[in-house]
Design an enzyme around this catalytic site. Sequence first.
Site, PDB file in Angstrom:
ATOM      1  N   GLY A 178       2.195  -0.837  -2.625  1.00 16.19           N
ATOM      2  CA  GLY A 178       3.346   0.055  -2.624  1.00 16.19           C
ATOM      3  C   GLY A 178       4.499  -0.561  -1.873  1.00 16.19           C
ATOM      4  N   SER A 179       5.339   0.272  -1.310  1.00 14.37           N
ATOM      5  CA  SER A 179       6.547  -0.209  -0.656  1.00 14.37           C
ATOM      6  C   SER A 179       6.231  -0.857   0.684  1.00 14.37           C
ATOM      7  CB  SER A 179       7.537   0.935  -0.446  1.00 14.37           C
ATOM      8  OG  SER A 179       7.086   1.793   0.590  1.00 14.37           O
ATOM      9  N   THR A 180       7.106  -1.754   1.103  1.00 12.71           N
ATOM     10  CA  THR A 180       6.932  -2.418   2.387  1.00 12.71           C
ATOM     11  C   THR A 180       7.001  -1.414   3.528  1.00 12.71           C
ATOM     12  OG1 THR A 180       7.729  -4.533   1.552  1.00 12.71           O
ATOM     13  CG2 THR A 180       7.919  -4.171   3.919  1.00 12.71           C
ATOM     14  N   GLY A 192       3.744   0.280   3.736  1.00 19.25           N
ATOM     15  CA  GLY A 192       2.765  -0.701   4.186  1.00 19.25           C
ATOM     16  C   GLY A 192       2.796  -0.890   5.690  1.00 19.25           C
ATOM     17  N   GLU A 236      -0.275  -5.172  -0.613  1.00 18.99           N
ATOM     18  CA  GLU A 236       0.548  -5.820  -1.644  1.00 18.99           C
ATOM     19  C   GLU A 236       1.812  -4.982  -1.743  1.00 18.99           C
ATOM     20  OE1 GLU A 236       2.702  -6.489  -4.525  1.00 18.99           O
ATOM     21  OE2 GLU A 236       1.197  -5.394  -5.670  1.00 18.99           O
TER      22      GLU A 236
END
EC number: 1.2.1.-
Length: 486
Positions: free
Chosen positions: A237-239, A242, A259
Amino acid sequence: MSALPPPAQQLIDGKLVAASDGATYPILDPASGSEIGAAPDGTAADVDAAIAAARRAFDESGWSTDRTLRVRCLRQLHAALLENADAFRALTTAEVGMPGFMMGAAGFDVPVDGLRWVTDLAEGYAFETDLGVAAPMGIPSRRTVRREPVGVVAAITPWNVPTQINLAKVGPALAAGCTVVLKPAPDTPWLAAELGRLVAEHTDIPAGVLNVVTPRSNEVASVLSTDPRVDMVSFTGSTAVGRAIMAAAAPTLKKVFLELGGKSAAIALDDADVAAVAGATAFAACIHAGQGCAITTRLIVPRDRYDEAVAVAARTMESIGARDPQDPGAICGPVISAAQRDRVASYLSLAVDEGGTFATGGAVIDRPGFWVQPTVVAGLDNSSRLAQEEIFGPVLVVIAHDGDDDAVRIANDSPYGLSGSVDSASLERATAVAARIRTGTLAVNGGVWFSPDAPFGGYKQSGVGREMGVAGFEEYLETKTLAFPA
């Protein structure tokens, strides 16, 4: 269109169930905005029960140690996916808004083949390696290295390519001997629920080995990152999310696979066919409305060919347009939701504020569903937010470079490092440039890296670890060294 699968249910401890309080939320078709189904709005009690079931199945069943059972069950799941392929493809278009041409790639065929591939890998994998006899500290010893499953895995997946990412986590984790709690994005819960149904009805996978929960609330799902019964979190997903998951997992020191985002660069060197690169990159930026983390969304071209590249990219996007994903010729469908449409629209407004111009597109489309015009942005440099931030829409930024060193500098001037491409008339020259770019995957002169046997993941803020390939399988294993008297 083929008939859609049965209504979505959660899979908890081997049973297909509603939310414990009976609550549901609507599943929308992004092409029309209309409701096509409902998902169980999983409760905290549901998530707790799923974790407990996964823990019990790992600790008390033979799943973690019986390779033959795992291989047999995963082959059953592969067969069930093939038998239900038409319904899976129809659901993917309806729930995700994914054009049909993608079903031959990330939409369905590649992830299903990936399940077969990782099952074959697990069947022949050397879980134990003999290091032979040595005499450390003068004590003759025979040493072996054993690979064992991590344990309970929380797999948290996004909405853009659900079957690909669901299977890229569930397949290797189960093949390694782990048990799993799969939590899909609330925009696309049905595909994960359907995977759970196939496991429950078409395989001998023991109760609790795979659980699927579909809470809409992030707060309800957040326990997956903190609960001490969970050994590993695998997130795509999004940083930003994360980072939050990594922080939440830190107190219990869980293994974390991430990821995350990308802002990948397509580089045309000065001896490349710039028009061909511009056309191919514009096409790629339109695929699935640009909703792919590895899509090249920065086109970096020689300064003296800049206007040509912009013009070709614009013509390509205009020829593609945004079309109903049910249309066999569709490349660019809708974005997933009203929230995502509005997010992309905010970046289009920002492009103007930053001094950019639209060679084509630049607006949302006023029609039912969630639509954005394929857009080429010119006139910005790499320091602009449009060049630095992941948009996740059909938006391509064209940037000029002044030679190979400058192209490499621009490509690497990004918080991300997920993918990219390099094109040159000289393979040697393109390879030399590719070697200097800090990304996890690169296409050189048109090569294709996306395959079940090839590791995928990123440098920098694009993530930690690798998915797919042997490396992706080994993410779900621990290493134990045993020493015996020689």
